[in-house]
Design a protein around this motif. Structure first.
Motif, PDB file in Angstrom:
ATOM      1  N   SER A 130      29.621  25.147  48.290  1.00  0.00           N
ATOM      2  CA  SER A 130      29.351  25.325  46.876  1.00  0.00           C
ATOM      3  C   SER A 130      27.843  25.512  46.667  1.00  0.00           C
ATOM      4  O   SER A 130      27.047  24.723  47.165  1.00  0.00           O
ATOM      5  N   VAL A 131      27.471  26.582  45.962  1.00  0.00           N
ATOM      6  CA  VAL A 131      26.062  26.850  45.646  1.00  0.00           C
ATOM      7  C   VAL A 131      25.964  27.041  44.142  1.00  0.00           C
ATOM      8  O   VAL A 131      26.555  27.973  43.593  1.00  0.00           O
ATOM      9  N   ASN A 132      25.254  26.152  43.470  1.00  0.00           N
ATOM     10  CA  ASN A 132      25.104  26.222  42.002  1.00  0.00           C
ATOM     11  C   ASN A 132      26.445  26.360  41.286  1.00  0.00           C
ATOM     12  O   ASN A 132      26.589  27.141  40.361  1.00  0.00           O
ATOM     13  N   GLY A 133      27.440  25.622  41.758  1.00  0.00           N
ATOM     14  CA  GLY A 133      28.740  25.622  41.092  1.00  0.00           C
ATOM     15  C   GLY A 133      29.655  26.772  41.477  1.00  0.00           C
ATOM     16  O   GLY A 133      30.782  26.840  41.013  1.00  0.00           O
ATOM     17  N   VAL A 134      29.166  27.682  42.314  1.00  0.00           N
ATOM     18  CA  VAL A 134      30.003  28.804  42.770  1.00  0.00           C
ATOM     19  C   VAL A 134      30.454  28.526  44.196  1.00  0.00           C
ATOM     20  O   VAL A 134      29.653  28.158  45.047  1.00  0.00           O
TER      21      VAL A 134
END
Length: 71
Positions: free
Chosen positions: A45-49
Motif C-alpha cells: 500500500s502506497v498512500n492508500g493505493v
C-alpha cells in the motif's frame, strides 16, 4: 479482501520494480491496455493505493497500481 487472481489493465500501464516510485529506471515493462496479469495475493500500500505484485507475460514480475486493473 482476497486480491489473488487474474486482472486486465484498463489503460497502458507501467510495471514497476518498486511500488509508487515514479522513475524511468523503475519501469520493467510497459503493458498495453487489455494486458493480462496474475496476482498471487501480494501487494504493497502506497498512500492508500494498493500496488499489486503481479506476473506479466508469464515471466516479468513487478508492481502496478490497482487503480488501473480490473478482474
Amino acid at each position: 479482501a482476497n486480491l489473488k487472481g487474474a486482472y486486465t489493465t484498463t489503460t497502458g500501464l507501467n510495471l514497476r520494480a518498486v511500488p509508487g516510485v515514479i522513475d524511468p529506471k523503475n519501469v520493467l515493462a510497459v503493458m498495453p491496455q487489455g494486458a493480462k496479469v496474475q496476482n498471487y495475493g501480494y501487494y504493497t500500500s502506497v498512500n492508500g493505493v494498493k500496488w499489486l505484485y503481479v506476473v506479466y507475460n508469464g515471466n516479468i514480475v513487478g508492481y502496478c497500481s490497482s487503480k488501473y486493473l480490473k478482474r
